[in-house]
Design a protein around this motif. Structure first.
Motif, PDB file in Angstrom:
ATOM      1  N   TRP A 119      27.012  -9.121   1.731  1.00  0.00           N
ATOM      2  CA  TRP A 119      25.766  -9.565   1.288  1.00  0.00           C
ATOM      3  C   TRP A 119      24.508  -8.546   1.056  1.00  0.00           C
ATOM      4  O   TRP A 119      23.889  -8.246   0.111  1.00  0.00           O
ATOM      5  CB  TRP A 119      25.098 -10.682   2.058  1.00  0.00           C
ATOM      6  N   LEU A 120      24.486  -7.591   2.097  1.00  0.00           N
ATOM      7  CA  LEU A 120      23.706  -6.501   2.236  1.00  0.00           C
ATOM      8  C   LEU A 120      23.945  -5.579   0.915  1.00  0.00           C
ATOM      9  O   LEU A 120      22.863  -5.254   0.291  1.00  0.00           O
ATOM     10  CB  LEU A 120      23.629  -5.987   3.631  1.00  0.00           C
ATOM     11  N   LEU A 121      25.129  -5.237   0.847  1.00  0.00           N
ATOM     12  CA  LEU A 121      25.360  -4.387  -0.502  1.00  0.00           C
ATOM     13  C   LEU A 121      24.942  -5.034  -1.687  1.00  0.00           C
ATOM     14  O   LEU A 121      24.469  -4.404  -2.515  1.00  0.00           O
ATOM     15  CB  LEU A 121      26.694  -3.904  -0.211  1.00  0.00           C
ATOM     16  N   TYR A 122      25.364  -6.093  -1.704  1.00  0.00           N
ATOM     17  CA  TYR A 122      24.886  -6.912  -3.177  1.00  0.00           C
ATOM     18  C   TYR A 122      23.364  -6.814  -3.139  1.00  0.00           C
ATOM     19  O   TYR A 122      22.875  -6.711  -4.345  1.00  0.00           O
ATOM     20  CB  TYR A 122      25.789  -8.452  -3.061  1.00  0.00           C
ATOM     21  N   TYR A 123      22.788  -7.192  -2.222  1.00  0.00           N
ATOM     22  CA  TYR A 123      21.215  -7.202  -2.202  1.00  0.00           C
ATOM     23  C   TYR A 123      20.670  -6.075  -2.613  1.00  0.00           C
ATOM     24  O   TYR A 123      19.854  -6.049  -3.610  1.00  0.00           O
ATOM     25  CB  TYR A 123      20.750  -7.797  -0.849  1.00  0.00           C
ATOM     26  N   ARG A 124      21.225  -5.094  -2.064  1.00  0.00           N
ATOM     27  CA  ARG A 124      20.697  -3.620  -2.202  1.00  0.00           C
ATOM     28  C   ARG A 124      20.856  -3.189  -3.760  1.00  0.00           C
ATOM     29  O   ARG A 124      20.103  -2.494  -4.372  1.00  0.00           O
ATOM     30  CB  ARG A 124      21.198  -2.851  -1.306  1.00  0.00           C
ATOM     31  N   ALA A 125      22.302  -3.425  -4.298  1.00  0.00           N
ATOM     32  CA  ALA A 125      22.543  -3.138  -5.730  1.00  0.00           C
ATOM     33  C   ALA A 125      21.763  -3.935  -6.559  1.00  0.00           C
ATOM     34  O   ALA A 125      21.133  -3.343  -7.727  1.00  0.00           O
ATOM     35  CB  ALA A 125      24.041  -3.367  -5.981  1.00  0.00           C
ATOM     36  N   LYS A 126      21.472  -5.172  -6.238  1.00  0.00           N
ATOM     37  CA  LYS A 126      20.685  -5.831  -7.069  1.00  0.00           C
ATOM     38  C   LYS A 126      19.296  -5.520  -7.106  1.00  0.00           C
ATOM     39  O   LYS A 126      18.595  -5.661  -8.174  1.00  0.00           O
ATOM     40  CB  LYS A 126      20.812  -7.371  -6.755  1.00  0.00           C
ATOM     41  N   LYS A 127      18.681  -5.307  -6.083  1.00  0.00           N
ATOM     42  CA  LYS A 127      17.366  -4.705  -5.880  1.00  0.00           C
ATOM     43  C   LYS A 127      17.062  -3.496  -6.643  1.00  0.00           C
ATOM     44  O   LYS A 127      16.378  -3.269  -7.403  1.00  0.00           O
ATOM     45  CB  LYS A 127      16.812  -4.653  -4.436  1.00  0.00           C
ATOM     46  N   ARG A 128      18.214  -2.464  -6.649  1.00  0.00           N
ATOM     47  CA  ARG A 128      18.322  -1.187  -7.490  1.00  0.00           C
ATOM     48  C   ARG A 128      18.129  -1.420  -8.665  1.00  0.00           C
ATOM     49  O   ARG A 128      17.542  -0.646  -9.523  1.00  0.00           O
ATOM     50  CB  ARG A 128      19.389  -0.619  -6.691  1.00  0.00           C
ATOM     51  N   GLN A 129      18.958  -2.318  -9.105  1.00  0.00           N
ATOM     52  CA  GLN A 129      19.214  -2.517 -10.668  1.00  0.00           C
ATOM     53  C   GLN A 129      17.893  -3.023 -11.224  1.00  0.00           C
ATOM     54  O   GLN A 129      17.423  -2.927 -12.350  1.00  0.00           O
ATOM     55  CB  GLN A 129      20.376  -3.766 -10.912  1.00  0.00           C
ATOM     56  N   ASN A 130      17.089  -4.019 -10.475  1.00  0.00           N
ATOM     57  CA  ASN A 130      15.744  -4.543 -11.051  1.00  0.00           C
ATOM     58  C   ASN A 130      14.698  -3.792 -10.908  1.00  0.00           C
ATOM     59  O   ASN A 130      13.584  -3.774 -11.781  1.00  0.00           O
ATOM     60  CB  ASN A 130      15.464  -5.873 -10.206  1.00  0.00           C
TER      61      ASN A 130
END
Length: 58
Positions: free
Chosen positions: A45-56
């Motif tokens: 979840w943490l990796l997904y959240y960071r990747a999504k935040k970076r994409q946004n």
């Protein structure tokens, strides 16, 4: 290689619970069985959240 390691480390939880000296041991076995999965789910979840935040942010 990973299957070999998992076969070596495979533990029979039902057998441990049957031979448990008290209920505290059963709770410890349960926590020890669930904890690795919870940690991996939290890490995913943490990796997904960071990747999504970076994409946004881009």
């Amino acid at each position: 290689m990973m299957t070999l390691i998992s076969l070596i480390q495979q533990v029979n939880i039902d057998e441990k619970i049957k031979q448990a000296p008290d209920s505290g041991y059963v709770i410890g076995v349960w926590i020890g069985y669930i904890l690795p999965f919870a940690v991996l789910a939290g890490l995913a979840w943490l990796l997904y959240y960071r990747a999504k935040k970076r994409q946004n942010d881009q």
